[in-house]
Structures are given as structure tokens and as C-alpha cells.
Design a protein around this motif. Structure first.
Motif, short mmCIF file in Angstrom:
data_model
loop_
_atom_site.label_atom_id
_atom_site.label_comp_id
_atom_site.label_asym_id
_atom_site.label_seq_id
_atom_site.Cartn_x
_atom_site.Cartn_y
_atom_site.Cartn_z
N ALA A 58 -3.24 -15.58 -5.39
CA ALA A 58 -2.91 -14.25 -4.88
C ALA A 58 -4.16 -13.38 -4.78
N VAL A 59 -5.12 -13.58 -5.66
CA VAL A 59 -6.35 -12.78 -5.60
C VAL A 59 -7.08 -13.02 -4.28
N THR A 60 -7.14 -14.27 -3.86
CA THR A 60 -7.79 -14.59 -2.59
C THR A 60 -7.08 -13.92 -1.43
N ALA A 61 -5.75 -13.99 -1.42
CA ALA A 61 -4.99 -13.40 -0.32
C ALA A 61 -5.16 -11.88 -0.27
N PHE A 62 -5.05 -11.23 -1.43
CA PHE A 62 -5.18 -9.77 -1.45
C PHE A 62 -6.60 -9.33 -1.08
N ALA A 63 -7.59 -10.11 -1.45
CA ALA A 63 -8.97 -9.77 -1.10
C ALA A 63 -9.18 -9.83 0.41
N VAL A 64 -8.63 -10.85 1.05
CA VAL A 64 -8.75 -10.96 2.52
C VAL A 64 -8.05 -9.79 3.20
N VAL A 65 -6.89 -9.42 2.70
CA VAL A 65 -6.18 -8.26 3.26
C VAL A 65 -7.01 -7.00 3.12
N GLY A 66 -7.66 -6.83 1.98
CA GLY A 66 -8.50 -5.66 1.77
C GLY A 66 -9.66 -5.59 2.75
N VAL A 67 -10.30 -6.71 3.00
CA VAL A 67 -11.41 -6.72 3.96
C VAL A 67 -10.92 -6.37 5.36
N ALA A 68 -9.83 -6.99 5.80
CA ALA A 68 -9.30 -6.73 7.13
C ALA A 68 -8.86 -5.28 7.29
N ALA A 69 -8.21 -4.73 6.28
CA ALA A 69 -7.75 -3.35 6.36
C ALA A 69 -8.91 -2.36 6.40
N ALA A 70 -9.94 -2.62 5.62
CA ALA A 70 -11.10 -1.72 5.61
C ALA A 70 -11.80 -1.71 6.97
N LEU A 71 -11.92 -2.87 7.60
CA LEU A 71 -12.54 -2.94 8.92
C LEU A 71 -11.68 -2.24 9.97
N ALA A 72 -10.37 -2.36 9.85
CA ALA A 72 -9.47 -1.72 10.80
C ALA A 72 -9.51 -0.20 10.69
N ALA A 73 -9.86 0.31 9.53
CA ALA A 73 -9.89 1.77 9.34
C ALA A 73 -10.94 2.43 10.22
N GLY A 74 -11.96 1.67 10.64
CA GLY A 74 -13.02 2.25 11.45
C GLY A 74 -12.57 2.66 12.83
N ILE A 75 -11.50 2.04 13.35
CA ILE A 75 -11.03 2.35 14.70
C ILE A 75 -9.63 2.94 14.69
N ALA A 76 -9.08 3.18 13.54
CA ALA A 76 -7.71 3.66 13.44
C ALA A 76 -7.66 5.17 13.61
N GLY A 77 -6.50 5.65 14.02
CA GLY A 77 -6.27 7.07 14.14
C GLY A 77 -5.91 7.69 12.80
N ARG A 78 -5.57 8.98 12.83
CA ARG A 78 -5.32 9.69 11.58
C ARG A 78 -4.13 9.11 10.82
N ILE A 79 -3.02 8.91 11.50
CA ILE A 79 -1.83 8.40 10.83
C ILE A 79 -2.04 6.96 10.38
N ALA A 80 -2.68 6.16 11.25
CA ALA A 80 -2.92 4.76 10.90
C ALA A 80 -3.84 4.64 9.69
N ARG A 81 -4.76 5.59 9.54
CA ARG A 81 -5.65 5.53 8.37
C ARG A 81 -4.89 5.73 7.08
N TRP A 82 -3.86 6.56 7.10
CA TRP A 82 -3.05 6.72 5.90
C TRP A 82 -2.33 5.42 5.55
N VAL A 83 -1.81 4.75 6.56
CA VAL A 83 -1.14 3.47 6.33
C VAL A 83 -2.13 2.44 5.78
N ILE A 84 -3.33 2.41 6.37
CA ILE A 84 -4.35 1.46 5.91
C ILE A 84 -4.78 1.77 4.48
N ALA A 85 -4.86 3.06 4.16
CA ALA A 85 -5.23 3.44 2.79
C ALA A 85 -4.21 2.91 1.79
N VAL A 86 -2.94 2.97 2.15
CA VAL A 86 -1.89 2.43 1.27
C VAL A 86 -2.03 0.91 1.14
N ILE A 87 -2.33 0.25 2.25
CA ILE A 87 -2.49 -1.21 2.22
C ILE A 87 -3.65 -1.60 1.32
#
Length: 221
Positions: A58-87
Motif C-alpha cells: 500500500a505504501v508504494t501505491a499511495f506514494a505513486v498517487v501522491g506524485v501524480a496528484a502533486a504534478l496535476a496540481a500545477g495545471i489544475a484550477g481553483r476547485i480542482a486544487r482543493w480536490v487534489i489537496a485532499v487526495i
């Protein structure tokens, strides 16, 4: 990026910091988490090293999700950034919880490796010793969860860049002239130019002759 963004809230700093933390969590899973000593009477090689990817998948899976979510935050809008922050916060909590389970019950994480070695998931006399990696993953998971909060706070200062294709607007004078020309009846000169452009009428025989010569029968010349 807005000029009023504080240094701690800069987009590049937040994203790269979060990506680094998630990558570190992933990196811990490539190292040995458990050193297992099996009963010498059951196996030829009693010592087994268990990596984090085997002990806590599970650590490997959650770490990959964290990397993908952090990269997506760079192009996300205001509302999407809140969702990404929760992820990101959830992925950090997941890393921490999975690591804590291994710390509190090392034999549970070593069950898979023990089963491969002796055919059963547990055996009397088996000893599993923790390395420093599960503790490091636990600390990094907490930091990733805090990075989710960091993103939520810093994202308020970020601006979303939007580009629109410029549309050509006709000049006021040209618009007025076009309107006047469209409403006014065409003069004799205009009608004569249209008649000259249309050319003499062409019947079917002439069209066929011009087509056989390789000419365009619709060309008014």
C-alpha cells in the motif's frame, strides 16, 4: 503567478516539495524493511530480507498517487486544487498507516516472504526485525499529509492562466462602409463588372470541348 504570493506559497516550491516527499516514500519501499530469521530446521537459508514493496504494498501505491496528484496540481484550477489537496493528504495518511501497521506487527508484513521460504505464512521461532525504513516511511507519510494542507493554503494565491484566441474586429469605418454598401442598390458599374466576370453563356458542347482540351469549363475566361 501572482506577485502577492508569499515565498512559502510559490507554486513551484509546493509542487516540487510534495513530489519529493512522495518520491522519498516510494524510495523507502525499494529498501529492506524487515530482516526475518526463520527456524534453521525448516530451511537451508534461515535469513530472509523483506523489502518495503513486499512488506507494505500500500505504501508504494499511495506514494505513486501522491506524485501524480502533486504534478496535476500545477495545471489544475481553483476547485480542482482543493480536490487534489485532499487526495495528497489521504495518500500521506495511507503511507503513514501502512507503515505503522508494519511497525506494530512485523510478522504480518513478512508473511509473504515466510510463505515463499517454508510454504506457510508463519512458523514458531520466526523472528522479524525492523530496519529504519518503516519509521522513515511513517514520518514521510505524515509530511505528505501536511503537504496536502500546504497545497490547500498556498493554492489560494495561485492564478490560473487562461489564453483566448484574439478575434479580429472590423474597423468602425469599414463596418459603416460595408453596411452602406449592403443596403444601397448596386450601381451600373458594379452590375457591368459582374456581367463581364460571368462571361458569355456556355452550352454543354462548349463545356465538353473545353474539358477535352484540359481546361476548366467553369472558368469564366
Amino acid at each position: 503567478m501572482s506577485t502577492t504570493t508569499p515565498r512559502w506559497g510559490r507554486k513551484g516550491t509546493v509542487i516540487m516539495g510534495t513530489v519529493l516527499l512522495a518520491a522519498l516514500a516510494f524510495g523507502t519501499t525499494t529498501r529492506t524493511w524487515l530482516n526475518v530469521t526463520l527456524p534453521a530446521t525448516d530451511v537451508v537459508t534461515p535469513d530472509v530480507a523483506v523489502s518495503g514493496s513486499d512488506a507494505a504494498t500500500a505504501v508504494t501505491a499511495f506514494a505513486v498517487v501522491g506524485v501524480a496528484a502533486a504534478l496535476a496540481a500545477g495545471i489544475a484550477g481553483r476547485i480542482a486544487r482543493w480536490v487534489i489537496a485532499v487526495i495528497i493528504a489521504v495518500s500521506g495518511i495511507g503511507v503513514a498507516v501502512a507503515s505503522y501497521r508494519i511497525i506494530t506487527d512485523p510478522l504480518q508484513g513478512a508473511a509473504g516472504a515466510i510463505g515463499k521460504a517454508i510454504g506457510v505464512s508463519s512458523a514458531e521461532g520466526t523472528v522479524a526485525e525492523l530496519t529504519v525504513m518503516p519509521y522513515a516511511a511513517l514520518a514521510i507519510g505524515i509530511l505528505i499529509a501536511l503537504a496536502g494542507v500546504w497545497l490547500a493554503l498556498a493554492g489560494r494565491y495561485w492564478t490560473t492562466s487562461r489564453r483566448y484566441a484574439p478575434t479580429a474586429e472590423p474597423a468602425a469605418g469599414a463596418t459603416a462602409a460595408d453596411s452602406a454598401e449592403g443596403t444601397a442598390a448596386p450601381g451600373p458599374d458594379v452590375r457591368s463588372r459582374k456581367d463581364a466576370a460571368s462571361g458569355p453563356p456556355v452550352d454543354e458542347i462548349d463545356s465538353w470541348d473545353r474539358l477535352t482540351r484540359g481546361e476548366d469549363p467553369t472558368d469564366p475566361k
